[in-house]
Design an enzyme around this catalytic site. Structure first.
Site, PDB file in Angstrom:
ATOM      1  N   SER A   1       0.842  -1.197   0.000  1.00  0.00           N
ATOM      2  CA  SER A   1       0.000   0.000   0.000  1.00  0.00           C
ATOM      3  C   SER A   1       0.876   1.245   0.000  1.00  0.00           C
ATOM      4  O   SER A   1       1.962   1.260   0.598  1.00  0.00           O
ATOM      5  CB  SER A   1      -0.910   0.023   1.233  1.00  0.00           C
ATOM      6  OG  SER A   1      -1.544   1.289   1.377  1.00  0.00           O
TER       7      SER A   1
ATOM      8  N   TYR B   1      -2.776  -0.248   9.982  1.00  0.00           N
ATOM      9  CA  TYR B   1      -2.731  -0.673   8.583  1.00  0.00           C
ATOM     10  C   TYR B   1      -1.362  -0.379   7.966  1.00  0.00           C
ATOM     11  O   TYR B   1      -0.759  -1.237   7.309  1.00  0.00           O
ATOM     12  CB  TYR B   1      -3.830   0.032   7.794  1.00  0.00           C
ATOM     13  CG  TYR B   1      -3.886  -0.338   6.338  1.00  0.00           C
ATOM     14  CD1 TYR B   1      -4.372  -1.579   5.934  1.00  0.00           C
ATOM     15  CD2 TYR B   1      -3.457   0.550   5.347  1.00  0.00           C
ATOM     16  CE1 TYR B   1      -4.430  -1.919   4.590  1.00  0.00           C
ATOM     17  CE2 TYR B   1      -3.518   0.218   4.009  1.00  0.00           C
ATOM     18  CZ  TYR B   1      -4.003  -1.022   3.636  1.00  0.00           C
ATOM     19  OH  TYR B   1      -4.048  -1.360   2.295  1.00  0.00           O
TER      20      TYR B   1
END
Length: 247
Positions: free
Chosen positions: A142, A156
């Protein structure tokens, strides 16, 4: 003219929708037989299998929760057994649990780490038993691993940053066997979870240099390059497909 991935077998985890589905279809169109795992959307997985078969490739979908280490290892072994080999592993499955750190409990922590970190490790470990020279392990990370612009993303971002170390370590270890390991970090991508016409899309697009979201096919194109022979001297690398989000 033959396709780039003719004769290859690929496994895409979390491949029933979004980026995973786009990757599975692109690899099939490049010539690979493709297996995918899914957790809940059996209907989407079945539809994708039919699309891959319609492209003239073998396909199968396996129900497997990426948080279940035994299920992930078993899925890899089954694909290798059913198709007779395994050449490409795309660790795509992930969970997106965000919020203020004081509101995130151990349950959220454990599931995030289990799916986003442990599952790629377990699947890669299992795949390494089956891969030979020319094998490809491709992790999907990501943009938040490199630039965290919103509050609430600590958990995250931590999990996706761990993939940098996994990619580099495995790249070093697998290199002697002719197996490459690389990381693709998508930026804002138009999926069900983060639609390009969503309420925050204009603000999110503003953080990119190109001023727009990616399509899942943009991410799939980078994966296809890393899966093919042209990337044979690329390993341990991170490729940001983020429209300039991290520059």
């Amino acid at each position: 003219m033959s396709n780039v991935l003719d004769g290859k077998v690929a496994l895409v985890t979390g491949g029933s929708r979004g980026i995973g589905a786009a990757v599975a279809l692109r690899l099939a169109r490049e010539g690979a037989d493709v297996a995918l795992t899914y957790e809940r959307r059996e209907d989407r997985a079945a539809d994708l299998v039919e699309q891959i078969k319609a492209a003239g490739r073998r396909a199968m979908a396996l129900a497997a929760d990426s948080a279940d280490a035994d299920a992930m290892s078993a899925a890899v072994d089954r694909v290798a057994a059913e198709f007779g080999r395994l050449d490409i592993l795309v660790n795509n499955a992930g969970v997106f649990l965000v919020g203020p750190v004081e509101e995130l409990g151990l349950a959220e922590f454990e599931r995030t780490v289990a799916v986003n970190v442990r599952a790629p490790f377990v699947a890669s470990k299992a795949a390494a038993r089956h891969m030979t020279a020319g094998g490809r392990i491709i992790n999907i990370g990501s943009n938040m691993a490199e630039r965290t612009v919103f509050p609430g993303f600590a958990l995250y971002a931590m999990s996706k940053t761990a993939l940098v170390g996994l990619t580099k370590g495995l790249g070093r270890e697998m290199g002697a066997r002719g197996i490459t390991v690389n990381l693709v970090n998508p930026g804002p991508t138009d999926t069900d979870a983060n639609p390009a016409d969503g309420p925050n899309a204009a603000m999110i697009s503003g953080f990119t240099a190109l001023g727009r979201y990616a399509a899942p096919t943009d991410i799939a194109a980078a994966v296809a390059f890393l899966a093919g022979d042209d990337s044979g001297y690329v390993t341990g690398a991170t490729i940001n497909v983020d429209g300039g989000f991290t520059i």
